[in-house]
Scaffold this active site. Structure first.
Site, PDB file in Angstrom:
ATOM      1  N   ASP A 297      -8.090  23.532  -4.524  1.00  0.00           N
ATOM      2  CA  ASP A 297      -7.040  23.276  -5.499  1.00  0.00           C
ATOM      3  C   ASP A 297      -7.414  22.062  -6.350  1.00  0.00           C
ATOM      4  O   ASP A 297      -8.011  22.196  -7.412  1.00  0.00           O
ATOM      5  CB  ASP A 297      -5.727  23.066  -4.744  1.00  0.00           C
ATOM      6  CG  ASP A 297      -4.512  22.966  -5.643  1.00  0.00           C
ATOM      7  OD1 ASP A 297      -4.650  22.520  -6.794  1.00  0.00           O
ATOM      8  OD2 ASP A 297      -3.410  23.330  -5.198  1.00  0.00           O
TER       9      ASP A 297
ATOM     10  N   ASP B 154     -14.072  27.522   2.567  1.00  0.00           N
ATOM     11  CA  ASP B 154     -12.620  27.340   2.526  1.00  0.00           C
ATOM     12  C   ASP B 154     -12.008  28.525   1.785  1.00  0.00           C
ATOM     13  O   ASP B 154     -12.707  29.247   1.068  1.00  0.00           O
ATOM     14  CB  ASP B 154     -12.248  26.033   1.824  1.00  0.00           C
ATOM     15  CG  ASP B 154     -10.923  25.467   2.309  1.00  0.00           C
ATOM     16  OD1 ASP B 154     -10.184  26.171   3.030  1.00  0.00           O
ATOM     17  OD2 ASP B 154     -10.621  24.309   1.969  1.00  0.00           O
ATOM     18  N   ASP B 155     -10.718  28.728   1.990  1.00  0.00           N
ATOM     19  CA  ASP B 155     -10.058  29.832   1.300  1.00  0.00           C
ATOM     20  C   ASP B 155      -9.853  29.509  -0.167  1.00  0.00           C
ATOM     21  O   ASP B 155     -10.144  30.309  -1.038  1.00  0.00           O
ATOM     22  CB  ASP B 155      -8.743  30.225   1.988  1.00  0.00           C
ATOM     23  CG  ASP B 155      -7.752  29.085   2.153  1.00  0.00           C
ATOM     24  OD1 ASP B 155      -8.082  27.913   1.860  1.00  0.00           O
ATOM     25  OD2 ASP B 155      -6.623  29.359   2.610  1.00  0.00           O
TER      26      ASP B 155
END
Length: 151
Positions: free
Chosen positions: A97, A93-94
Site C-alpha cells: 500500500d 506479500d499480498d
C-alpha cells in the site's frame, strides 16, 4: 463499490487471487535461483504457498511486520525478522500500500527480491515485481479477510 468513507472497494475472489498468484510465479520464475521464500505475514502467506509449490521452493520462512489493525494503519512493528541478507530469498506479500511494511522488510533483508500480487502507487518503489496495480485510495478485500466491522 464504495465503503462508508467513500473509498473504492475491490473485492477479490479465490479465483482472482489464484490467477494472480500463478501470474506472479511466471514473472519471477527465471529471476532466481531462489532457495528460500519468505511470506510477509499474514497476507503474504497465501501467495507464498502457491509460489513455493509453483517454483519448487521447499524452504519457507516468515517475516512478520504489523502495521494494520483492521482498516486502521499504525506504525510498522517488527514481530519476526528474517536472518541474513536475503540473498536468494523471494519475499512475498499480498499487497503493498504505502510501502511502510515493505520498506521495513527491505531493511531487514536488503538483498532479497520483494514481490507482491497487488501494488498501489506509493508502494511501487519498494517492489521488484508485481501483477496488478491498484488505485492508492482503494481498499482491497481478500477472500481470506474477515467481514469488516469497522468499514
Amino acid at each position: 463499490m464504495k465503503d462508508p468513507h467513500g473509498r473504492e472497494t475491490r473485492i477479490l475472489t479465490w479465483q482472482d487471487f489464484h490467477r494472480d498468484a500463478l501470474a506472479l510465479a511466471r514473472l519471477v520464475r527465471d529471476d532466481g535461483p531462489w532457495h528460500t521464500i519468505a511470506a510477509v505475514t499474514r497476507g503474504g502467506m497465501f501467495p507464498a504457498a502457491i509460489l513455493a509449490v509453483e517454483l519448487g521452493i521447499r524452504r519457507v520462512e516468515t517475516v512478520s511486520v504489523a502495521s494494520y489493525e483492521g482498516r486502521r494503519r499504525g506504525e510498522p512493528e517488527v514481530l519476526k525478522a528474517g536472518q541474513g541478507s536475503g540473498e536468494g530469498w523471494l519475499v512475498v506479500d499480498d499487497i503493498v500500500d504505502t510501502g511502510a511494511t515493505a520498506g521495513v522488510v527491505r531493511n531487514l533483508l536488503p538483498e532479497a527480491c520483494f514481490v507482491a500480487l497487488y501494488v498501489k502507487p506509493d508502494g511501487e518503489p519498494f517492489v521488484d515485481r508485481y501483477v496488478v496495480g491498484m488505485p492508492q485510495q482503494s481498499w482491497v478485500v481478500f477472500p481470506w479477510d474477515p467481514p469488516a466491522e469497522d468499514a
